[in-house]
Design a protein around this motif. Structure first.
Motif, PDB file in Angstrom:
ATOM      1  N   PHE A 403      57.332  42.636  85.321  1.00  0.00           N
ATOM      2  CA  PHE A 403      57.363  43.673  84.297  1.00  0.00           C
ATOM      3  C   PHE A 403      58.680  43.611  83.540  1.00  0.00           C
ATOM      4  CE2 PHE A 403      58.801  45.505  88.288  1.00  0.00           C
ATOM      5  CZ  PHE A 403      59.949  46.206  87.948  1.00  0.00           C
ATOM      6  N   LEU A 404      58.718  44.329  82.438  1.00  0.00           N
ATOM      7  CA  LEU A 404      59.942  44.421  81.649  1.00  0.00           C
ATOM      8  C   LEU A 404      60.265  45.883  81.419  1.00  0.00           C
ATOM      9  CD1 LEU A 404      58.955  43.913  77.975  1.00  0.00           C
ATOM     10  CD2 LEU A 404      57.546  42.842  79.712  1.00  0.00           C
ATOM     11  N   VAL A 405      61.549  46.181  81.333  1.00  0.00           N
ATOM     12  CA  VAL A 405      62.033  47.537  81.102  1.00  0.00           C
ATOM     13  C   VAL A 405      62.672  47.574  79.729  1.00  0.00           C
ATOM     14  CG1 VAL A 405      63.551  49.384  81.903  1.00  0.00           C
ATOM     15  CG2 VAL A 405      62.433  47.879  83.563  1.00  0.00           C
ATOM     16  N   THR A 406      62.233  48.498  78.908  1.00  0.00           N
ATOM     17  CA  THR A 406      62.781  48.621  77.556  1.00  0.00           C
ATOM     18  C   THR A 406      63.404  49.999  77.379  1.00  0.00           C
ATOM     19  OG1 THR A 406      60.785  49.542  76.540  1.00  0.00           O
ATOM     20  CG2 THR A 406      60.911  47.143  76.736  1.00  0.00           C
ATOM     21  N   ASP A 407      64.245  50.119  76.353  1.00  0.00           N
ATOM     22  CA  ASP A 407      64.868  51.406  76.071  1.00  0.00           C
ATOM     23  C   ASP A 407      64.092  52.189  75.019  1.00  0.00           C
ATOM     24  OD1 ASP A 407      65.428  49.940  73.846  1.00  0.00           O
ATOM     25  OD2 ASP A 407      67.600  50.194  73.918  1.00  0.00           O
ATOM     26  N   GLY A 408      62.867  51.821  74.783  1.00  0.00           N
ATOM     27  CA  GLY A 408      62.017  52.515  73.822  1.00  0.00           C
ATOM     28  C   GLY A 408      60.691  51.811  73.713  1.00  0.00           C
ATOM     29  N   ASP A 409      59.977  52.100  72.648  1.00  0.00           N
ATOM     30  CA  ASP A 409      58.698  51.446  72.449  1.00  0.00           C
ATOM     31  C   ASP A 409      58.908  49.981  72.088  1.00  0.00           C
ATOM     32  OD1 ASP A 409      56.155  50.581  71.002  1.00  0.00           O
ATOM     33  OD2 ASP A 409      55.611  52.562  71.770  1.00  0.00           O
ATOM     34  N   LEU A 410      58.172  49.107  72.745  1.00  0.00           N
ATOM     35  CA  LEU A 410      58.377  47.669  72.613  1.00  0.00           C
ATOM     36  C   LEU A 410      58.277  47.190  71.176  1.00  0.00           C
ATOM     37  CD1 LEU A 410      58.636  44.894  74.097  1.00  0.00           C
ATOM     38  CD2 LEU A 410      56.135  44.854  74.146  1.00  0.00           C
ATOM     39  N   PHE A 411      57.446  47.835  70.367  1.00  0.00           N
ATOM     40  CA  PHE A 411      57.151  47.310  69.040  1.00  0.00           C
ATOM     41  C   PHE A 411      58.046  47.889  67.943  1.00  0.00           C
ATOM     42  CE2 PHE A 411      53.325  46.903  71.615  1.00  0.00           C
ATOM     43  CZ  PHE A 411      53.164  45.536  71.561  1.00  0.00           C
TER      44      PHE A 411
END
Length: 993
Positions: A403-411
């Motif tokens: 999985f990946l962790v982002t600081d917001g919506d990926l797009f």
């Protein structure tokens, strides 16, 4: 990028417990255990995160538990196991890891594995027995940019060749290959590349080799099955590891992945898949928007690169409209595929910098690709294609913790991937997100008897704050900025993961913390018991797509100048009135005549014809109308080479496989009245490939251009070309003399007779014994058998009388006829022999002395052969000449006084008869195809121009429409130029190659 596991917490601090620990229990472990057995579980809990478990399925403030590299639980009310390291991911989002189905990750540039000798296929470009697993080794340098884009697993395929071998699915970590590879022999990789200096050197040769290889694989399986059932009295088939390796792929049980450099190559792959019943995936080009409907109909699965071109230079005169349009359309390619329901996944293939993938993905979303569809094409769909949905594609219990962790919506453009986790192992992508760290930080130092409190107050600029440090309310006089940065980073990271506990300072001998009451140095521990007083604000969870300029013109085909959004309409009824009709048929020339067309066929021809209400009526007063022009020998609309010159005999190659419907010369020849062309293999081979007859249906796909039901024909060649007198770049090969050319033709037909007899014997014997080993199908000999049986016509390139007589003698000896000679510049010398043999000549009007064997050519040859009762036509053999074949016909009037109407037949009815197509085209007669041309004057006048060209009752060219198109092309170029200037590189991907 920095990998974190075991006891490593950051580049500056070591924690006294394991924040990250890789699981050691491997049930399938085959290596011996030496020393102490360590089996410490790796248990992680991620709480308060927004978790996208699958496309369209989102859990708010949810919990993800990972144990030993697998998902143990995911949900809103999942408790953290007591032995877990807990991460508080408030304000962050977790997505399933991406899967790339087409890479060369972990593989060497030069394929390893099987040698080019042994029990393998005869052609070294066919090596299906190779396996990526044989030479795979994790490559940390190559894995980093993939992980930065969110990829956690990838399928790697060997490089080089046509049948390249099988791919392996691997995790993007750096463990041992035996632990990293999840599945071997995923799919067979097939390329349409040519092989330099060896067979095949052309696209049609490559396609022929692919077809022959699949036939051989099936024969190999059938032969061994028959032998095992009844070995007595039969010789065992050869052992061939290459053909054995193809069995699951040729049977459709496992997929074949075709690498298609162009959109038409995807159609080639689709045709091959349909012919052999293959389970086909195709790595596309990024221009699939041109043929969305055809690709959907073809049914193959597409692996689409997000490869967007840089803005082209519109000021460069060599920049075509097609290049400008592709720049505008490429970012919308996936959106159009998704809208049409085409099955596809996304890949980093074709990107010079895989790091650009995420940016291009966001551009594609801006240009219409639904975010859920984009995520699906990176997770669920590739997992389904791989039959790996139990382990990959979504975040569910039991699956690998990718999985990946982002600081917001990926797009969103500003969203960053913070971490990418592969099988529960953390790989940091952006360890210091651009956040506001201003506020007050409080740290207490021990030992207990010297308890002090350090307060750090950060203000000023968000990214480079001013620091004020106090101890016990007193300002610290000396505090090194590097130490402050380290402490601040620690505090931020601790807060971001919800860390609580005591840590020990290490490596601080050179950086002592000074304050008013003394010195704290190495060996002291400290506790952080605060949080940011002004924490950062989490990004919104919904995509906010900024307004963007979409492509402003309709998709046309071909995607360039003079392309069309659809084929021309076919009027139900069409009436051309008051014209001079050159029928080239029994009615000869009709003045003030009418031509009535219904549903693409000529319904009537004569005078004073009437049409029903609603018919399209063309007043052709003062105009001349002729049948559409025909070219019996040309090399129009071919891609990937017109010769397969590496071997002398290449009768297995087919021009129909390589029709280039993008060729602008199709439109140009329509502008000259051409409607039908026999486009041929080149003349480097004594026996070349199979020709194709096409109608110039500009805007149609290759298969739609093929003349339905045309008699098949084969290209032969005599003289200087096949003996390589003036050919460079091809190694010496037999034959090198004219007599060698004749002999190899004789030899091949003897082989064809033997081949036919072998099949006849097998068919008869198998009626009694069902377990006989069948003969191997030979695509090289099959068309020669068709010639022997009168099912295929021979078109023979020739010049000199001696070779013409020799090849006719050889044909008669072998039992077939050379029905059609082309070029035949000395045909006038042997007209009587041609007539006796039953041959028809298609010659040049006035070409002579351009090489030694053309020295005896004369412009009167066509007229002289006609006088001897031969059916004569003129051919172009040249793309430029094909635009003015009406004037070539006029030369028969000048050189030999051929009557005008008979001269016109040299490029209409006569070539139609030579190609056995006169039942449908070549003259204006009732029941024939409505292929006709409207001229401004006599078609034999150099002052006349083609005004309209019709095929099947559809107008494919009109002079006035052409003028309007030229204006629109200028306007479109101007609009795209303005867009390039205004947008520039803002919406364009970089690094495409």
């Amino acid at each position: 990028m920095e990998k974190h596991r075991h006891r490593q917490f950051s580049g500056f601090f070591l924690v006294g417990f394991l924040l990250f620990f890789r699981a050691q229990n491997c049930p399938g472990q085959t290596a011996p255990v030496i020393g102490l057995h360590e089996n410490t579980p790796n248990v992680l809990t991620f709480k308060n995160a927004r978790i996208v478990t699958a496309p369209g399925t989102v859990l708010e403030k949810a919990v993800l538990v990972v144990r030993d590299g697998h998902v143990e639980a995911v949900g809103s009310d999942v408790p953290a196991p007591p032995d877990a390291v807990v991460y508080d991911l408030a304000g962050k989002t977790i997505y399933p890891g991406f899967i790339d189905l087409y890479t060369h990750y972990g593989l060497p540039e030069k394929p390893a594995g099987s040698a080019d000798s042994g029990a393998l296929y005869w052609n070294t470009a066919v090596r299906p027995e190779r396996s990526a697993a044989e030479s795979f080794h994790p490559d940390e340098k190559a894995a980093q940019p993939l992980r930065r884009s969110g990829f956690t697993a990838a399928v790697s395929f060997p490089r080089a060749g046509i049948f390249r071998g099988t791919g392996s699915l691997a995790l993007l970590n750096d463990d041992e290959p035996s632990k990293t590879i999840l599945q071997d022999s995923i799919a067979q990789s097939i390329s349409f590349n040519t092989v330099g200096g060896e067979y095949p050197s052309s696209l049609m040769g490559t396609i022929a080799l692919i077809r022959q290889t699949f036939l051989d694989a099936r024969w190999y399986d059938q032969a061994w099955e028959a032998f095992r059932k009844a070995p007595s009295g039969q010789t065992a088939p050869e052992v061939n590891l290459s053909l054995a390796a193809l069995k699951p792929f040729s049977e459709g049980r496992k997929p074949c992945v075709f690498e298609a450099p162009g959109t038409l190559d995807i159609l080639d792959a689709s045709n091959i898949a349909r012919e052999f019943g293959l389970n086909a995936w195709v790595r596309g080009s990024g221009a699939e928007y041109q043929h969305v409907d055809a690709l959907k109909k073809g049914g193959v699965k597409l692996i689409i690169p997000l490869r967007f071109p840089e803005p082209p230079d519109p000021a460069n005169v060599q920049t075509g409209l097609g290049e400008l349009r592709h720049w505008d359309f490429a970012p919308e390619n996936t959106a159009r595929l998704a809208k049409a329901g085409v099955d596809f996944v996304l890949t980093t293939a074709g990107l010079e910098r895989p790091e650009d993938f995420l940016k291009n993905l966001r551009t594609a979303v801006k240009r219409g690709l639904p975010p859920d569809k984009a995520l699906q094409a990176l997770t669920v769909t590739p997992a389904e294609w791989l039959s790996m949905t139990l382990l990959l594609g979504t975040l569910e219990k039991g699956k690998i913790a990718n999985f990946l962790v982002t600081d917001g919506d990926l797009f969103e453009d500003k969203t960053k991937i913070i971490d990418t986790w592969v099988a529960g192992i953390r790989y940091k992508v952006n360890p210091l997100p651009e956040i506001d760290v201003r506020g007050t930080w409080t740290l207490r130092f021990t030992p207990v008897d010297r308890m002090e409190t350090l307060e750090l107050s950060l203000s000023g600029e968000a990214l480079t704050p001013e620091v004020k440090a106090t101890v016990g309310g007193k300002t610290v006089k000396s505090l090194k900025s590097s130490l402050v940065k380290r402490l601040v980073m620690f505090a931020f990271q601790a807060d971001s993961i919800g860390f609580q506990g005591t840590l020990r300072l290490t490596g601080m001998a050179e950086e002592k913390l000074m304050h008013g009451r003394g010195t704290f140095s190495d060996g002291y521990s400290f506790t952080w018991d605060g949080a940011l007083k002004e924490p950062w604000k989490a990004k919104p969870d919904t995509v906010k797509i900024e307004p963007t300029r979409m492509a402003e013109f309709p998709v046309i085909y071909p995607e360039g100048s003079f392309g069309r959004p659809a084929l021309p309409d076919q009027p139900e009824v069409l009436l051309v009135k008051n014209a001079v009709l050159w029928t080239c048929g029994p009615q000869k020339i009709i003045r003030n005549g009418d031509l009535l067309v219904k549903k693409g066929k000529i319904a009537a021809i004569g005078k004073n014809l009437s049409a029903p209400s609603g018919a399209v009526i063309i007043d052709a007063s003062g105009k001349h109308v002729t049948p559409g022009l025909l070219d019996a020998h040309a090399h129009l609309a071919m891609r990937g080479g017109i010769n397969e010159g590496t071997q002398a005999i290449t009768s297995e190659t087919r021009v129909s496989d390589i029709i280039d419907s993008n060729d602008i010369n199709i439109y140009r020849q329509l502008a000259g009245g051409m409607t039908t062309v026999c486009t041929c293999h080149g003349s480097i081979n004594p026996i070349g490939g199979q020709n194709a007859v096409i109608k110039l249906r500009w805007g149609a796909l290759p298969e739609e251009m093929l003349f339905e039901g045309a008699v098949p024909s084969q290209k032969f060649a005599l003289g200087e070309n096949p003996k390589l007198s003036n050919i460079s770049g091809i190694p010496n090969r037999y034959p090198l003399t004219r007599m060698g050319v004749e002999e190899i033709i004789r030899d091949m037909f003897q082989a064809a007779k033997d081949y036919r007899r072998e099949w006849q014997d097998y068919t008869e014997a198998s009626k009694k014994n069902k377990n006989l080993i069948p003969p191997r199908r030979d695509l090289r000999l099959e068309p020669l058998v068709e010639i022997l049986e009168g099912k295929r016509q021979v078109q023979c390139h020739c010049y000199r009388q001696d070779e013409i007589l020799a090849v006719m003698k050889t044909a008669e000896e072998m039992g077939f006829k050379i029905e059609f000679f082309i070029h035949i510049l000395e045909g006038y010398k042997v007209a009587d022999a041609l007539k006796k043999h039953g041959a028809m000549p298609s010659t040049f009007s006035d070409w002579w002395a351009y090489k030694a064997e053309a020295y005896d050519a004369i412009p009167y040859s066509g007229a002289l052969m006609r006088e001897q009762g031969l059916l004569v036509s003129f051919n172009s053999d040249d793309i430029e000449l094909g635009r003015r074949m009406n004037l070539e016909a006029a030369k028969a009037v000048k050189y030999g006084s051929v009557p005008e109407e008979e001269a016109l037949k040299f490029v209409t009815l006569n070539p139609a008869r030579q190609l056995h197509l006169d039942r449908r085209i070549g003259s204006l007669e009732e029941g024939k195809d409505a292929d006709f041309v409207i001229w401004s004057g006599s078609p034999l006048s150099s002052y006349s121009i083609c005004e309209q060209t019709w095929i099947d009752g559809r107008r494919y060219f009109e002079r006035s429409e052409d003028s309007e198109l030229r204006k629109k092309i200028k306007e479109e170029r101007a609009a795209l130029t303005e867009k390039i200037i205004s947008i520039g590189k803002k919406e364009s991907g970089k690094g495409a190659k």
